[in-house]
Design a protein around this motif. Structure first.
Motif, short mmCIF file in Angstrom:
data_model
loop_
_atom_site.label_atom_id
_atom_site.label_comp_id
_atom_site.label_asym_id
_atom_site.label_seq_id
_atom_site.Cartn_x
_atom_site.Cartn_y
_atom_site.Cartn_z
N GLN A 81 0.85 -1.29 -0.06
CA GLN A 81 -0.08 -0.07 0.07
C GLN A 81 0.65 1.17 0.01
OE1 GLN A 81 -3.63 -0.13 2.49
NE2 GLN A 81 -2.62 1.87 3.37
N ARG A 83 0.69 5.87 -0.59
CA ARG A 83 -0.32 6.86 -0.90
C ARG A 83 0.66 8.23 -1.32
NH1 ARG A 83 -4.46 7.06 3.71
NH2 ARG A 83 -3.72 5.02 4.73
N LYS A 107 -6.96 -1.83 -5.19
CA LYS A 107 -7.83 -0.83 -4.78
C LYS A 107 -7.32 0.48 -4.96
CE LYS A 107 -10.54 -4.15 -1.83
NZ LYS A 107 -11.15 -4.28 -0.67
N TYR A 109 -8.19 4.30 -3.78
CA TYR A 109 -9.07 5.56 -3.11
C TYR A 109 -8.65 7.02 -3.53
CZ TYR A 109 -10.20 1.35 -0.34
OH TYR A 109 -10.62 0.26 0.01
N ASN A 111 -9.34 10.57 -1.65
CA ASN A 111 -9.82 11.19 -0.50
C ASN A 111 -10.82 10.38 0.44
OD1 ASN A 111 -8.65 13.40 -1.36
ND2 ASN A 111 -10.29 14.34 -2.31
N GLY A 112 -10.47 9.06 0.54
CA GLY A 112 -10.96 8.15 1.17
C GLY A 112 -12.27 7.26 0.50
N VAL A 113 -12.45 7.72 -0.74
CA VAL A 113 -13.66 6.89 -1.46
C VAL A 113 -12.86 6.27 -2.29
CG1 VAL A 113 -15.64 7.28 -2.94
CG2 VAL A 113 -15.06 9.18 -1.20
N ARG A 114 -13.48 4.72 -2.25
CA ARG A 114 -12.80 3.81 -3.40
C ARG A 114 -13.39 4.08 -4.82
NH1 ARG A 114 -13.27 -2.77 -3.66
NH2 ARG A 114 -11.98 -2.77 -5.29
N TYR A 116 -13.55 2.37 -8.27
CA TYR A 116 -13.12 0.84 -8.77
C TYR A 116 -12.48 0.89 -10.18
CZ TYR A 116 -16.46 -0.81 -5.29
OH TYR A 116 -16.91 -1.10 -4.01
#
Length: 130
Positions: A81, A83, A107, A109, A111-114, A116
């Motif tokens: 992972q 960022r 996966k 993301y 701003n914290g929203v996944r 797809y």
């Protein structure tokens, strides 16, 4: 004592056999990941020099292949992972997180929203099985 020794051997063998077989983030180096949005889209590509990781982010345009771009430093959370934060003067500030969930799934993301990414079936991202 004999039972304890056998138990330790069993746990070690089980751990070794069922070890995590996910690719690490190094498997994403050089692979462009596209994100569709309300504009022409954006993409990012992970790169590594020595021990430092960076991401080359690009905002695509309909009339031009690249409207703007930025090179971002990467913060490693683990071998699976990472960022990076987008801090471009013409863009909203965004934080992306990319996580390798399994051999066949990553996966992403924003701003914290996944977001797809169905790129394993789509040619917009290269397969992690290479």
């Amino acid at each position: 004592m004999k039972t304890l020794s056998l138990g330790i051997i069993f746990v070690c063998l089980t751990t070794w056999i069922h070890a995590d077989d996910r690719p690490t983030i190094d498997s994403l180096i050089g692979k462009k990941i596209f994100i569709e949005d309300s504009f022409a889209g954006q993409s990012f590509t992970l790169s590594k020099k020595k021990k430092d990781y960076t991401v080359s982010w690009v905002r695509h345009g309909s009339a031009a292949p690249t409207i703007r771009s930025q090179k971002c430093k990467v913060r490693l959370d683990s071998n699976y992972q990472f960022r990076f934060s987008l801090d471009h003067p013409d863009e909203k500030n965004h934080e992306f997180m990319v996580s390798i969930y399994s051999k066949d799934e990553i996966k992403v993301y924003l701003n914290g929203v996944r977001i797809y990414v169905d790129g394993m079936l789509d040619k917009r991202i290269q397969s992690l099985k290479d």
